[in-house]
Write a protein that holds these residues in place. Structure first.
Motif, mmCIF file in Angstrom:
data_model
loop_
_atom_site.group_PDB
_atom_site.id
_atom_site.type_symbol
_atom_site.label_atom_id
_atom_site.label_comp_id
_atom_site.label_asym_id
_atom_site.label_seq_id
_atom_site.Cartn_x
_atom_site.Cartn_y
_atom_site.Cartn_z
ATOM 1 N N MET A 1 0.846 -1.203 0.000
ATOM 2 C CA MET A 1 0.000 0.000 0.000
ATOM 3 C C MET A 1 0.875 1.245 0.000
ATOM 4 S SD MET A 1 -2.690 1.366 2.825
ATOM 5 C CE MET A 1 -1.317 2.059 3.750
ATOM 6 N N ARG A 2 0.486 2.210 -0.744
ATOM 7 C CA ARG A 2 1.228 3.445 -0.850
ATOM 8 C C ARG A 2 1.094 4.264 0.416
ATOM 9 N NH1 ARG A 2 -0.475 6.007 -6.236
ATOM 10 N NH2 ARG A 2 0.440 4.087 -6.950
ATOM 11 N N ASN A 3 2.202 4.886 0.888
ATOM 12 C CA ASN A 3 2.118 5.786 2.035
ATOM 13 C C ASN A 3 1.491 7.085 1.581
ATOM 14 O OD1 ASN A 3 3.200 4.127 3.965
ATOM 15 N ND2 ASN A 3 5.289 4.853 3.685
ATOM 16 N N LEU A 4 0.317 7.395 2.100
ATOM 17 C CA LEU A 4 -0.439 8.530 1.601
ATOM 18 C C LEU A 4 -0.300 9.760 2.459
ATOM 19 C CD1 LEU A 4 -3.656 6.551 0.662
ATOM 20 C CD2 LEU A 4 -1.896 7.345 -0.883
ATOM 21 N N GLY A 5 -0.165 9.573 3.758
ATOM 22 C CA GLY A 5 -0.111 10.740 4.635
ATOM 23 C C GLY A 5 1.197 11.481 4.519
ATOM 24 N N SER A 6 1.190 12.744 4.912
ATOM 25 C CA SER A 6 2.388 13.564 4.849
ATOM 26 C C SER A 6 3.217 13.380 6.106
ATOM 27 C CB SER A 6 2.002 15.037 4.710
ATOM 28 O OG SER A 6 3.140 15.845 4.800
ATOM 29 N N THR A 7 4.522 13.162 5.931
ATOM 30 C CA THR A 7 5.410 12.999 7.075
ATOM 31 C C THR A 7 6.586 13.950 6.989
ATOM 32 O OG1 THR A 7 6.621 11.251 5.919
ATOM 33 C CG2 THR A 7 4.806 10.554 7.342
ATOM 34 N N SER A 8 6.448 14.988 6.165
ATOM 35 C CA SER A 8 7.539 15.921 5.944
ATOM 36 C C SER A 8 8.028 16.527 7.253
ATOM 37 C CB SER A 8 7.075 17.036 5.000
ATOM 38 O OG SER A 8 8.084 17.992 4.821
ATOM 39 N N GLY A 9 9.332 16.423 7.478
ATOM 40 C CA GLY A 9 9.927 17.053 8.641
ATOM 41 C C GLY A 9 9.711 16.298 9.934
ATOM 42 N N ARG A 10 9.134 15.072 9.861
ATOM 43 C CA ARG A 10 8.865 14.337 11.077
ATOM 44 C C ARG A 10 9.794 13.137 11.175
ATOM 45 N NH1 ARG A 10 2.202 14.488 11.291
ATOM 46 N NH2 ARG A 10 2.028 16.710 10.900
ATOM 47 N N THR A 11 10.158 12.805 12.402
ATOM 48 C CA THR A 11 11.048 11.684 12.627
ATOM 49 C C THR A 11 10.411 10.745 13.626
ATOM 50 O OG1 THR A 11 12.192 12.853 14.401
ATOM 51 C CG2 THR A 11 13.089 13.101 12.179
ATOM 52 N N GLY A 12 11.036 9.596 13.814
ATOM 53 C CA GLY A 12 10.518 8.634 14.778
ATOM 54 C C GLY A 12 10.556 7.242 14.188
ATOM 55 N N ARG A 13 9.779 6.353 14.786
ATOM 56 C CA ARG A 13 9.767 4.982 14.317
ATOM 57 C C ARG A 13 9.181 4.891 12.918
ATOM 58 N NH1 ARG A 13 6.623 1.974 18.979
ATOM 59 N NH2 ARG A 13 5.350 3.846 18.685
ATOM 60 N N PRO A 14 9.610 3.890 12.109
ATOM 61 C CA PRO A 14 9.049 3.727 10.771
ATOM 62 C C PRO A 14 7.543 3.518 10.827
ATOM 63 C CG PRO A 14 11.007 2.356 11.067
ATOM 64 C CD PRO A 14 10.654 2.913 12.414
ATOM 65 N N SER A 16 3.909 2.017 10.098
ATOM 66 C CA SER A 16 3.391 0.668 9.932
ATOM 67 C C SER A 16 2.338 0.668 8.833
ATOM 68 C CB SER A 16 2.786 0.174 11.247
ATOM 69 O OG SER A 16 1.947 -0.940 11.019
ATOM 70 N N ALA A 17 2.549 -0.159 7.802
ATOM 71 C CA ALA A 17 1.572 -0.248 6.722
ATOM 72 C C ALA A 17 0.249 -0.777 7.249
ATOM 73 C CB ALA A 17 2.106 -1.155 5.614
ATOM 74 N N ALA A 18 0.301 -1.706 8.204
ATOM 75 C CA ALA A 18 -0.925 -2.259 8.776
ATOM 76 C C ALA A 18 -1.701 -1.184 9.527
ATOM 77 C CB ALA A 18 -0.590 -3.431 9.702
ATOM 78 N N ALA A 19 -0.985 -0.345 10.278
ATOM 79 C CA ALA A 19 -1.654 0.735 11.007
ATOM 80 C C ALA A 19 -2.268 1.740 10.038
ATOM 81 C CB ALA A 19 -0.662 1.436 11.933
ATOM 82 N N ASP A 20 -1.545 2.071 8.973
ATOM 83 C CA ASP A 20 -2.082 2.986 7.969
ATOM 84 C C ASP A 20 -3.374 2.432 7.368
ATOM 85 O OD1 ASP A 20 -0.015 4.704 8.380
ATOM 86 O OD2 ASP A 20 0.929 4.417 6.432
ATOM 87 N N ALA A 21 -3.353 1.141 7.006
ATOM 88 C CA ALA A 21 -4.528 0.526 6.398
ATOM 89 C C ALA A 21 -5.707 0.544 7.358
ATOM 90 C CB ALA A 21 -4.207 -0.905 5.971
ATOM 91 N N ALA A 22 -5.450 0.259 8.617
ATOM 92 C CA ALA A 22 -6.521 0.255 9.617
ATOM 93 C C ALA A 22 -7.098 1.652 9.806
ATOM 94 C CB ALA A 22 -5.989 -0.287 10.944
ATOM 95 N N ILE A 23 -6.239 2.642 9.812
ATOM 96 C CA ILE A 23 -6.689 4.029 9.997
ATOM 97 C C ILE A 23 -7.540 4.481 8.813
ATOM 98 C CG2 ILE A 23 -5.905 6.430 10.078
ATOM 99 C CD1 ILE A 23 -3.441 5.323 11.665
ATOM 100 N N LEU A 24 -7.103 4.201 7.608
ATOM 101 C CA LEU A 24 -7.845 4.638 6.428
ATOM 102 C C LEU A 24 -9.182 3.912 6.316
ATOM 103 C CD1 LEU A 24 -4.918 4.945 3.869
ATOM 104 C CD2 LEU A 24 -6.038 6.771 5.147
ATOM 105 N N ALA A 25 -9.191 2.616 6.647
ATOM 106 C CA ALA A 25 -10.452 1.872 6.634
ATOM 107 C C ALA A 25 -11.402 2.407 7.701
ATOM 108 C CB ALA A 25 -10.185 0.384 6.853
ATOM 109 N N ALA A 26 -10.870 2.709 8.891
ATOM 110 C CA ALA A 26 -11.694 3.262 9.965
ATOM 111 C C ALA A 26 -12.252 4.626 9.582
ATOM 112 C CB ALA A 26 -10.865 3.375 11.242
#
Length: 207
Positions: A1-14, A16-26
């Protein structure tokens, strides 16, 4: 799945594709149930089982999140080679119509389009995240048709962009109007008739 959200200038843990999918479905589920005005980031985080801070690390707010939830659905559209330009057009139109019959796609698209009439930034995000990305199907279809000899190559490359825009507008605009505004069926007979009109214009095919 493509990373859709913007993360410009943000750091931290990589991410999660699973979390992204769950968030978008929710997000799509919440939008169908609550509507645009009542939807909150808190609703989405609760449904997805993630902290609200997780959402804000990925998306600045509701507008960005909902558009990306819609864009994920549209990114599933594809254009396999069906052997001719007409067959390619018919396939993608039927596939697009099937997507619009899904409640989460129909509700989410109508919501963001309606809201974008009052929000220029949201309109621009729809254009970049959904419209411009889906023009890839038009580009691919034209390239295949040109390779088959069904369409002439552009004599001037600068004309390719406007032509792509027009083809996309005609196809997407017609299908969205038929499916979501008129509420009429987009079935195989209608699609065949529409494709003939698109290919040959109002005069119809040459005998």
């Amino acid at each position: 799945m493509r990373n859709l959200g913007s993360t410009s200038g943000r750091t931290g843990r990589p991410r999660s594709a699973a979390a992204d999918a769950a968030i978008l479905a929710a997000t799509r589920d919440a939008l169908c149930e609550l509507g645009w005005s009542k939807l909150t980031m808190g609703d989405v985080s609760a449904r997805a089982g993630v902290a609200k801070t997780t959402l804000y690390r990925r998306w600045a707010g509701k507008n960005e999140l909902v558009v990306d939830a819609v864009a994920e659905l549209f990114d599933t559209l594809e254009l396999p080679d069906r052997g001719s330009l007409e067959a390619d057009v018919e396939y993608v139109v039927l596939q697009f119509a099937a997507l619009l019959r899904r409640p989460e796609a129909r509700t989410a698209l109508m919501a963001v389009v309606a809201e974008s009439t009052r929000d220029e930034a949201l309109r621009e995000r729809i254009r970049s995240a959904i419209v411009d990305r889906q023009k890839r199907l038009v580009v691919l279809g034209r390239e295949r048709a040109q390779a088959r000899g069904e369409l002439p190559a552009e004599p001037d490359e600068s004309a390719a962009g406007p032509t792509t825009d027009l083809i996309f507008d005609v196809i997407a605009g017609t299908v969205v109007h038929r499916a979501l505004v008129s509420g009429e069926p987009v079935d195989e007979l209608w699609v065949a008739t529409f494709t003939t009109l698109l290919m040959h214009g109002l005069r119809g095919p040459t005998p």
